[in-house]
Design a protein around this motif. Structure first.
Motif, PDB file in Angstrom:
ATOM      1  N   UNK A 397       0.500  -1.175   0.202  1.00 25.24           N
ATOM      2  CA  UNK A 397       0.137  -0.040   0.461  1.00 25.24           C
ATOM      3  C   UNK A 397       0.929   0.950   0.281  1.00 25.24           C
ATOM      4  N   UNK A 398       0.159   2.515  -0.103  1.00 26.18           N
ATOM      5  CA  UNK A 398       1.157   3.518   0.347  1.00 26.18           C
ATOM      6  C   UNK A 398       1.626   4.179   0.921  1.00 26.18           C
ATOM      7  N   UNK A 399       1.430   3.649   1.743  1.00 32.54           N
ATOM      8  CA  UNK A 399       2.020   4.182   3.549  1.00 32.54           C
ATOM      9  C   UNK A 399       3.773   3.130   3.466  1.00 32.54           C
ATOM     10  N   UNK A 400       3.437   1.697   3.451  1.00 37.46           N
ATOM     11  CA  UNK A 400       4.405   0.936   2.694  1.00 37.46           C
ATOM     12  C   UNK A 400       3.912  -0.203   4.171  1.00 37.46           C
ATOM     13  N   UNK A 401       2.754  -0.707   4.621  1.00 32.87           N
ATOM     14  CA  UNK A 401       2.296  -0.888   6.364  1.00 32.87           C
ATOM     15  C   UNK A 401       2.779  -1.845   6.122  1.00 32.87           C
ATOM     16  N   UNK A 402       2.987  -2.922   7.180  1.00 25.60           N
ATOM     17  CA  UNK A 402       2.935  -4.029   7.155  1.00 25.60           C
ATOM     18  C   UNK A 402       1.986  -4.913   7.312  1.00 25.60           C
ATOM     19  N   UNK A 403       1.908  -5.657   7.166  1.00 24.25           N
ATOM     20  CA  UNK A 403       0.893  -6.987   6.702  1.00 24.25           C
ATOM     21  C   UNK A 403       1.314  -8.411   7.534  1.00 24.25           C
ATOM     22  N   UNK A 404       0.327  -8.006   8.330  1.00 25.47           N
ATOM     23  CA  UNK A 404       0.290  -9.853   9.460  1.00 25.47           C
ATOM     24  C   UNK A 404      -0.424 -10.518   9.025  1.00 25.47           C
ATOM     25  N   UNK A 405      -0.068 -11.614   8.791  1.00 28.60           N
ATOM     26  CA  UNK A 405      -1.151 -12.643   7.772  1.00 28.60           C
ATOM     27  C   UNK A 405      -0.975 -13.504   9.101  1.00 28.60           C
ATOM     28  N   UNK A 406      -0.281 -14.149  10.121  1.00 27.88           N
ATOM     29  CA  UNK A 406      -0.536 -14.828  10.740  1.00 27.88           C
ATOM     30  C   UNK A 406      -1.666 -15.383  11.848  1.00 27.88           C
ATOM     31  N   UNK A 407      -2.283 -16.422  12.459  1.00 29.41           N
ATOM     32  CA  UNK A 407      -3.048 -16.552  12.889  1.00 29.41           C
ATOM     33  C   UNK A 407      -3.532 -15.971  14.266  1.00 29.41           C
ATOM     34  N   UNK A 408      -2.339 -15.281  14.482  1.00 29.88           N
ATOM     35  CA  UNK A 408      -2.565 -14.856  15.867  1.00 29.88           C
ATOM     36  C   UNK A 408      -2.590 -13.106  15.749  1.00 29.88           C
ATOM     37  N   UNK A 409      -2.748 -12.760  14.394  1.00 33.38           N
ATOM     38  CA  UNK A 409      -2.757 -11.691  14.047  1.00 33.38           C
ATOM     39  C   UNK A 409      -3.869 -10.278  15.118  1.00 33.38           C
ATOM     40  N   UNK A 410      -3.886  -9.104  15.179  1.00 42.55           N
ATOM     41  CA  UNK A 410      -4.582  -8.722  15.651  1.00 42.55           C
ATOM     42  C   UNK A 410      -5.547  -7.935  14.479  1.00 42.55           C
ATOM     43  N   UNK A 411      -5.101  -7.813  13.604  1.00 41.40           N
ATOM     44  CA  UNK A 411      -6.687  -6.717  12.974  1.00 41.40           C
ATOM     45  C   UNK A 411      -7.013  -7.684  11.729  1.00 41.40           C
ATOM     46  N   UNK A 412      -7.820  -7.480  10.888  1.00 42.76           N
ATOM     47  CA  UNK A 412      -8.863  -8.361  10.248  1.00 42.76           C
ATOM     48  C   UNK A 412      -7.486  -9.115   8.662  1.00 42.76           C
ATOM     49  N   UNK A 413      -6.541  -8.621   8.685  1.00 44.99           N
ATOM     50  CA  UNK A 413      -5.385  -9.249   7.784  1.00 44.99           C
ATOM     51  C   UNK A 413      -5.579 -10.199   8.175  1.00 44.99           C
ATOM     52  N   UNK A 414      -5.274 -10.857   9.558  1.00 52.01           N
ATOM     53  CA  UNK A 414      -5.121 -12.087  10.087  1.00 52.01           C
ATOM     54  C   UNK A 414      -6.105 -13.717   9.522  1.00 52.01           C
ATOM     55  N   UNK A 415      -5.213 -14.104   9.834  1.00 50.42           N
ATOM     56  CA  UNK A 415      -6.162 -15.718   8.081  1.00 50.42           C
ATOM     57  C   UNK A 415      -6.846 -15.618   9.560  1.00 50.42           C
ATOM     58  N   UNK A 416      -8.564 -16.028   8.272  1.00 51.75           N
ATOM     59  CA  UNK A 416      -9.474 -16.362   8.634  1.00 51.75           C
ATOM     60  C   UNK A 416     -10.071 -15.731   9.605  1.00 51.75           C
ATOM     61  N   UNK A 417      -9.727 -14.367   9.796  1.00 48.32           N
ATOM     62  CA  UNK A 417      -9.909 -13.373  10.737  1.00 48.32           C
ATOM     63  C   UNK A 417     -11.686 -12.663  10.348  1.00 48.32           C
ATOM     64  N   UNK A 418     -12.028 -12.915   9.183  1.00 45.08           N
ATOM     65  CA  UNK A 418     -13.273 -11.910   9.091  1.00 45.08           C
ATOM     66  C   UNK A 418     -13.634 -12.220   7.515  1.00 45.08           C
ATOM     67  N   UNK A 419     -14.237 -11.538   6.857  1.00 47.35           N
ATOM     68  CA  UNK A 419     -15.034 -12.144   5.849  1.00 47.35           C
ATOM     69  C   UNK A 419     -14.681 -11.680   4.473  1.00 47.35           C
ATOM     70  N   UNK A 420     -13.386 -11.162   5.341  1.00 50.58           N
ATOM     71  CA  UNK A 420     -12.694 -10.312   3.933  1.00 50.58           C
ATOM     72  C   UNK A 420     -11.036 -11.075   3.831  1.00 50.58           C
ATOM     73  N   UNK A 421     -10.459 -11.784   5.198  1.00 56.08           N
ATOM     74  CA  UNK A 421     -10.063 -12.049   5.185  1.00 56.08           C
ATOM     75  C   UNK A 421      -8.636 -13.649   4.800  1.00 56.08           C
ATOM     76  N   UNK A 422      -7.892 -13.585   5.029  1.00 54.79           N
ATOM     77  CA  UNK A 422      -7.095 -14.370   3.867  1.00 54.79           C
ATOM     78  C   UNK A 422      -7.404 -15.621   4.467  1.00 54.79           C
TER      79      UNK A 422
END
Length: 594
Positions: A397-422
């Protein structure tokens, strides 16, 4: 995106240079819009509307993301047609890959146009009129060949011991036509495609563009007295990115590669040698030494919106043979960015694909000498991995945001966290412009285009066919080998630049190993561009491998062996004819198994 392309094409169709006076084109629609055959003779803009349907229906016109139907990706959208198809709902009545009715209906418009083109009064100047006739007919023949290729991709298959294609119809149909006709053989369809390409090559220039002097006019027109101004009026810059002879040659090469492949070779007389030479012919437009002309930025043609914006109208970068219109949008990013970047994360690359990327030294991660560490799996990998896929700890993204996909990640980028998650632990990065801000409250769009044919695809097609025909280092009548192509592509990716590419060298004397390397390079270079589905089938490779993922918890990496099963059957190496068509026409044989 597709709707915008259609609108652009419709605008283009009705602003083409077909007038009888001067350089200004006018178009006055008649009160009655239903035109007879003869009505079109004095209405070139209306006649050209028939040809316009070919571009509206261009099967390359929009992204399909059918990678979701393969071992390369899954979707987090439960209603995705390819997801449903891959998991058991693919039938002759429900076929997301189907092109039968759509392309065959548009094929009818091409037949009508070819039938009427010789009689249309294209211009008052007879020399200009004759050149317009050549250009428009050549365009139609080339597009009909493109349709044939995609109809064969989608619907060719075995029935009653024969490899069948489509019913070949080259004359306009009307209410009195017999529609209950059998399918022609696959080889007859290839022959028809080749005949249409020959016609396109004869009638069309290699490329369009203005010429500055009469001496630059091609001899066949110069001998008739055509001036540079007359030639430019017909074949000048206004026609760029329409079908030309180079594109038609590439379509023929694609069809030859298909026909020579294991799934089709028993029903075809096309050889690997022929396919290799046709690929070389398609590459010849790059110059005498195509290898030297490989675009150094060709594996990231999509990355710079500014570079795309600055492309002059109709011009292509070195990597692109044919493309769609450039447009400013945020659509791809909204669909595929991770959730914290205001995306829906729709396409999730699989662990299967991630594992296909070698180490930076070129060795597969399964090689004991590769240096691969399963506890630090993304370190020292092929640079294309970080270019094409967002994994745990990537920035995007434009701010070079770190993306945490780990299952224990805190936001919706995390594995299976939400309907838009990986669902796999990965997001797609390729094709997306990282300068785009997809926040609906402060959108910052960027320029994109859809490539129709990339030179990398043609190079890889040549490598595949050349290896089968002459071995890894054989060249046949050409000046370069499969080895030369793969070396150049891997060096462009950053492999073997400062040291020997050990794995490539080991394949240089082993056709089987080189074949697997070529197949893998094709998988990596063309990922998410809609090739994997067709490649697995034409190679007759396993299409049932489950989609895998990566679960990271507490810093530990664990493979998810079955994120999604693949429910394909053996007969599904070939797609179906629509059941509705088979029911209507008893002479239309269905492919085996459907």
């Amino acid at each position: 995106m597709k709707n915008k392309n259609i609108i652009s094409i419709i605008v283009m169709v009705f602003t083409l240079l077909f007038v009888h006076t001067g350089c200004e084109d006018t178009f006055e629609p008649a009160i009655e819009n239903h035109k007879s055959h003869s009505d079109l003779y004095n209405m070139p803009a209306w006649a050209t509307g028939l040809l316009g349907h070919a571009y509206i229906s261009n099967p390359l016109g929009s992204w399909s993301f059918n990678d979701v139907a393969t071992d390369d990706a899954v979707s987090n959208d439960p209603n995705n047609g390819y997801r449903l198809m891959a998991t058991g709902s693919w039938t002759a009545s429900s076929n997301p890959m189907g092109e039968w009715q759509y392309l065959r209906a548009s094929w009818q418009y091409l037949n009508q146009f070819i039938d009427v083109a010789d009689e249309v009064d294209w211009a008052d100047d007879q020399l200009v009129a004759d050149m317009f006739k050549d250009r428009m007919k050549g365009d139609a023949f080339g597009m009909r060949a493109l349709y044939m290729y995609h109809l064969l991709l989608n619907h060719a298959g075995w029935a009653n011991g024969q490899l069948l294609g489509i019913p070949i119809v080259t004359e306009p149909e009307d209410l009195n036509s017999d529609f209950n006709i059998p399918r022609n053989t696959f080889q007859e369809c290839i022959d028809q495609l080749n005949a249409d390409v020959d016609s396109a090559i004869f009638l069309l220039p290699e490329n369009y563009g203005a010429v500055g002097s009469d001496n630059q006019v091609p001899e066949k027109y110069r001998a008739l007295g055509v001036t540079s101004g007359q030639y430019t009026r017909v074949f000048g810059d206004n026609a760029k990115n329409r079908m030309n002879a180079q594109i038609a040659k590439a379509v023929r090469a694609q069809a030859a590669l298909l026909a020579a492949s294991p799934a089709y070779s028993d029903g075809s007389d096309v050889t690997w040698e022929e396919a290799a030479n046709l690929m070389a012919e398609a590459l010849s437009g790059l110059g005498g030494n195509p290898i030297a002309e490989i675009d150094p930025d060709g594996n990231q043609w999509y990355a710079s919106g500014e570079a795309i914006e600055q492309l002059p109208a109709g011009e292509n970068p070195k990597e692109i043979l044919w493309r769609g219109n450039k447009e400013e949008s945020v659509t791809l990013e909204q669909q595929h960015y991770p959730p914290t970047l205001f995306g829906n994360g729709r396409l999730n690359p699989t662990q299967n694909l991630v594992d296909a990327f070698p180490m930076a030294n070129g060795l597969p991660i399964t090689n004991p000498n590769s240096g691969y560490d399963p506890n630090n799996p993304y370190a020292n990998r092929d640079p294309r991995l970080s270019m094409y896929i967002i994994y745990n700890g990537s920035t995007a993204g434009p701010g070079n945001t770190e993306i945490i996909t780990a299952a224990d990640g805190e936001d919706n980028n995390a594995l299976n966290k939400d309907v838009t998650s990986t669902r796999t632990g990965y997001y797609m990065k390729k094709l997306l412009n990282q300068d785009v801000n997809a926040d609906p409250n402060s959108e910052t769009p960027s320029y994109h285009y859809k490539p129709f044919i990339r030179y990398t695809e043609i190079f890889l097609g040549y490598a595949e066919a050349a290896n089968e025909a002459w071995g890894p280092t054989g060249t046949g009548p050409n000046s370069y080998s499969a080895y030369d192509v793969i070396k150049a592509i891997r060096q462009r990716a950053g492999i073997g630049v400062n040291s020997t590419d050990e794995y490539l060298e080991s394949a240089s004397s082993n056709k089987d190993l080189m074949r697997e390397l070529i197949h893998n390079e094709r998988r990596l270079e063309l990922c998410f561009e809609g090739f994997r589905f067709w490649d697995l089938r034409r190679w007759k490779k396993d299409i049932t491998e489950p989609a895998k993922g990566m679960q990271i918890v507490g810093g530990e990496f664990n493979i998810l062996p079955e994120v999604e099963q693949r429910a394909y059957q053996d007969y599904m190496y070939y797609g179906p004819i629509p059941n509705s068509e088979v029911v209507k026409f008893d002479n239309l044989l269905q492919n085996e198994g459907w």
